[in-house]
Structures are given as C-alpha cells and as structure tokens.
Enzyme design. Structure first.
Site, PDB file in Angstrom:
ATOM      1  CG  MET A 156      78.025 -10.176  56.509  1.00 43.06           C
ATOM      2  SD  MET A 156      78.702  -9.257  57.891  1.00 43.06           S
ATOM      3  CE  MET A 156      77.226  -8.474  58.526  1.00 43.06           C
TER       4      MET A 156
ATOM      5  N   GLY B  67      73.946  -3.993  57.518  1.00 44.86           N
ATOM      6  CA  GLY B  67      73.291  -2.680  57.447  1.00 44.86           C
ATOM      7  C   GLY B  67      72.865  -2.140  58.786  1.00 44.86           C
ATOM      8  CG  PHE B  68      69.959  -1.559  60.040  1.00 45.29           C
ATOM      9  CD1 PHE B  68      69.542  -2.082  58.819  1.00 45.29           C
ATOM     10  CD2 PHE B  68      69.880  -0.183  60.250  1.00 45.29           C
ATOM     11  CE1 PHE B  68      69.026  -1.246  57.825  1.00 45.29           C
ATOM     12  CE2 PHE B  68      69.363   0.658  59.259  1.00 45.29           C
ATOM     13  CZ  PHE B  68      68.933   0.123  58.054  1.00 45.29           C
ATOM     14  N   GLY B  69      72.888  -2.812  63.304  1.00 48.12           N
ATOM     15  CA  GLY B  69      73.187  -3.614  64.492  1.00 48.12           C
ATOM     16  C   GLY B  69      71.875  -4.042  65.130  1.00 48.12           C
ATOM     17  N   GLY B  70      71.979  -4.913  66.120  1.00 46.32           N
ATOM     18  CA  GLY B  70      70.807  -5.292  66.907  1.00 46.32           C
ATOM     19  C   GLY B  70      69.833  -6.232  66.227  1.00 46.32           C
TER      20      GLY B  70
ATOM     21  CG  HIS C  69      82.401  -5.282  58.090  1.00 51.05           C
ATOM     22  ND1 HIS C  69      81.250  -5.683  58.756  1.00 51.05           N
ATOM     23  CD2 HIS C  69      82.255  -5.676  56.814  1.00 51.05           C
ATOM     24  CE1 HIS C  69      80.448  -6.306  57.895  1.00 51.05           C
ATOM     25  NE2 HIS C  69      81.036  -6.312  56.715  1.00 51.05           N
TER      26      HIS C  69
ATOM     27  CG  MET D 270      79.153  -3.737  55.669  1.00 50.27           C
ATOM     28  SD  MET D 270      78.095  -3.789  57.116  1.00 50.27           S
ATOM     29  CE  MET D 270      79.168  -2.965  58.296  1.00 50.27           C
TER      30      MET D 270
ATOM     31  CG  ASP E  81      79.526  -8.269  61.763  1.00 55.56           C
ATOM     32  OD1 ASP E  81      80.126  -7.452  61.041  1.00 55.56           O
ATOM     33  OD2 ASP E  81      78.691  -7.938  62.626  1.00 55.56           O
ATOM     34  N   GLY E  82      77.046 -10.323  63.720  1.00 51.68           N
ATOM     35  CA  GLY E  82      75.624  -9.996  63.738  1.00 51.68           C
ATOM     36  C   GLY E  82      74.800 -10.933  64.590  1.00 51.68           C
ATOM     37  N   GLY E  83      74.194 -10.389  65.647  1.00 52.37           N
ATOM     38  CA  GLY E  83      73.264 -11.168  66.469  1.00 52.37           C
ATOM     39  C   GLY E  83      73.927 -12.210  67.336  1.00 52.37           C
TER      40      GLY E  83
ATOM     41  CG  HIS F 208      83.763  -5.332  63.648  1.00 48.52           C
ATOM     42  ND1 HIS F 208      84.441  -6.172  62.788  1.00 48.52           N
ATOM     43  CD2 HIS F 208      82.578  -5.066  63.046  1.00 48.52           C
ATOM     44  CE1 HIS F 208      83.690  -6.403  61.725  1.00 48.52           C
ATOM     45  NE2 HIS F 208      82.565  -5.760  61.852  1.00 48.52           N
TER      46      HIS F 208
ATOM     47  CG  MET G  25      77.249   0.386  57.664  1.00 52.24           C
ATOM     48  SD  MET G  25      75.753   0.199  58.654  1.00 52.24           S
ATOM     49  CE  MET G  25      76.259  -1.183  59.665  1.00 52.24           C
TER      50      MET G  25
ATOM     51  CB  SER H 126      80.427  -4.045  66.265  1.00 52.53           C
ATOM     52  OG  SER H 126      79.862  -3.003  65.479  1.00 52.53           O
TER      53      SER H 126
ATOM     54  N   GLY I 292      78.301  -6.415  68.899  1.00 55.06           N
ATOM     55  CA  GLY I 292      78.044  -4.987  69.139  1.00 55.06           C
ATOM     56  C   GLY I 292      77.113  -4.840  70.343  1.00 55.06           C
TER      57      GLY I 292
ATOM     58  CG  ASP J 150      80.041  -3.062  61.739  1.00 54.56           C
ATOM     59  OD1 ASP J 150      79.678  -3.416  62.866  1.00 54.56           O
ATOM     60  OD2 ASP J 150      80.468  -3.860  60.886  1.00 54.56           O
TER      61      ASP J 150
HETATM   62  C1  DX5 Z   1      75.574  -5.342  60.442  1.00 52.22           C
HETATM   63  C2  DX5 Z   1      76.588  -4.938  61.474  1.00 52.22           C
HETATM   64  C3  DX5 Z   1      76.223  -5.607  62.799  1.00 52.22           C
HETATM   65  C4  DX5 Z   1      77.106  -5.196  63.930  1.00 52.22           C
HETATM   66  C5  DX5 Z   1      76.955  -6.103  65.118  1.00 52.22           C
HETATM   67  O1  DX5 Z   1      75.828  -4.679  59.276  1.00 52.22           O
HETATM   68  O2  DX5 Z   1      77.863  -5.359  61.026  1.00 52.22           O
HETATM   69  O3  DX5 Z   1      76.284  -6.985  62.604  1.00 52.22           O
HETATM   70  O4  DX5 Z   1      78.408  -5.280  63.541  1.00 52.22           O
HETATM   71  O5  DX5 Z   1      75.640  -6.138  65.434  1.00 52.22           O
HETATM   72  P1  DX5 Z   1      75.102  -6.774  66.800  1.00 52.22           P
HETATM   73  O6  DX5 Z   1      74.609  -5.597  67.584  1.00 52.22           O
HETATM   74  O7  DX5 Z   1      74.031  -7.712  66.364  1.00 52.22           O
HETATM   75  O8  DX5 Z   1      76.250  -7.490  67.478  1.00 52.22           O
HETATM   76 ZN    ZN Z   2      80.755  -5.723  60.805  1.00 45.06          ZN
END
Ligand code: DX5
Ligand code: ZN
Length: 218
Positions: free
Chosen positions: A137, A142-145, A66, A68, A175-177, A33, A37, A8, A197, A35
């Site tokens: 998800m 909404g946010f990475g990390g 993606h 959002m 997607d995420g974490g 990917h 938003m 991402s 990401g 993202d």
């Molecule tokens: C959330 C984003 C995150 C991003 C990946 O809306 O879609 O999930 O892609 O985030 P991390 O940094 O957790 O891989």
């Molecule tokens: Zn995504």
C-alpha cells in the site's frame, strides 16, 4: 516482469460504470481493481459481491479483488463465486494468514497479500513462497485520491531484495496515489502491477490508460 495496469473502480462514476470499464479494457488495462472496504478494517465502506458479479459479465479483464476487510477468510468463497480471479487479503486483518491463504488456494484463485504502510516489509518472508502477488500500500488504506507516501519506494526495493534473497520473484502490486508523474520511479523501484483510481477515472479513462500503457511500453 510484465507491467500491468489495474484501474481501481473506486474512483469511477458508478452511473457509467460499464462504459468506464469498457474504456479501460479497450485501452489495454489487463486487470480491474476492486477496493472492497468494510468500515471496520478501514474507516470507509465501498461495495461487495453484487457489484463484482454484475461487472464480471461485461469484461474479460482479470478481477483483482483487494479485500480491506476484517477476517477476510469469511468471504473468500463468496468473492470467488462472484468472479474474483485474484483475492488479496491484508496481513493485518487475518487471525490466521496461512489458513486464509490456504482457503483462497482451495477455491482455485490467485493469492495476494497486502501490507499497510506501517507494517515492516520483513514480515513477507514468512509467506512469500505461498503467494502469487504482494500488494504494498502506497497510501493508508481506506480512501481513494490520497497522496503517494514517498517512503514507499524504499519499501518496494526492500521487498524486491527479500524476494531476491529467497529466490522467489513474484508480482509486486502498488496501490494509492499513483499518477503519470510518479509512475516511472515506482516502476524503477520494482513494482510491476499498478493500481490507479483517480489517475484513470478522473478525466478521460481511455486516454489515461493509453498514457500509462505508453510508459509501460507494453
Ligand atoms: C485505498 C484505495 C486507493 C485506490 C486508488 O484504500 O485502495 O488506493 O485503490 O486510489 P487512487 O485514487 O489514489 O489511485
Ligand atoms: Zn486497492
């Protein structure tokens, strides 16, 4: 199903975006990917068509977009023209999901539908035969990390069971974490397209992708 990494770019240093992307491609990440938003459907604002348009020139990776965003049907054509290969919309953001899916088909792109952590997995049954990829998800969009939501593992397994029951096995993207320390249980649960990401772009992107590829055994 083939295991695919989809880095991402949300987590990348935009001052070196081209170089960072090239590292992920050279190291074997087949997808990229995006993202997107809108500050409405999710509280943050990221980037849109111009970024996709300019990056498309520098890589032959699959552009995994993606959305959002609220009422994504409004932008399907724009993202298709900007270079999207897969357009994923949120179940919760569409006035008429079937119409939105048909629109993505009409512009000749692959269709993804994403569900937020609070949306029951059972909703997928109504559209499973119409789509190419389900995005589960594993954080609140909404946010990475953010940290991986552990209940996601059961949701991935439940989605695979529903697909089994409907004799329709398709890609499950998460997607995420997701990091090297939890990727094995995510794969074991049944996900095969992995968005990462922070795990890719925080640090040496080339090495990080190679580490995932090693675990994928691809
Ligand atoms: C959330 C984003 C995150 C991003 C990946 O809306 O879609 O999930 O892609 O985030 P991390 O940094 O957790 O891989
Ligand atoms: Zn995504």
């Amino acid at each position: 199903m083939k295991k695919i990494l989809s880095p991402s770019i949300l987590a990348a240093d935009f001052g070196y975006l081209k170089e960072e992307i090239e590292k992920t491609s050279a190291a074997g990440a087949a997808y990229l990917h995006f993202d997107v938003m809108d500050g409405l459907f999710v509280p943050s604002i990221s980037f849109g068509m111009p970024v996709l348009q300019s990056i498309k020139k520098y890589t032959d990776q699959v552009m995994d977009v993606h959305l959002m965003i609220q009422e994504p049907i409004r932008y399907v054509e724009d993202f298709a023209s900007a270079g999207a290969d897969i357009i994923t919309v949120h179940y919760e953001a569409c006035e008429n999901l079937k119409e939105t899916i048909a629109k993505i088909r009409a512009v000749g792109k692959k269709v993804g539908v994403s569900i937020k952590p609070g949306t029951p997995v059972t909703v997928i049954e109504e559209f499973l035969t119409d789509i190419d990829m389900l995005l589960i998800m594993t954080v609140e969009p909404g946010f990475g990390g953010q940290s991986f939501i552990p209940e996601s593992l059961e949701r991935i397994k439940e989605a695979r069971e529903i697909m089994e029951k409907n004799a329709r096995q398709i890609d499950i993207e998460v997607d995420g974490g997701i990091y090297l320390h939890n990727i094995e249980e995510v794969l074991a649960a049944g996900a095969n397209v992995i968005v990462a990401g922070s795990a890719v772009f925080k640090g040496d992107a080339m090495k990080n992708v190679k580490d995932f590829m090693e675990i994928f055994g691809e």
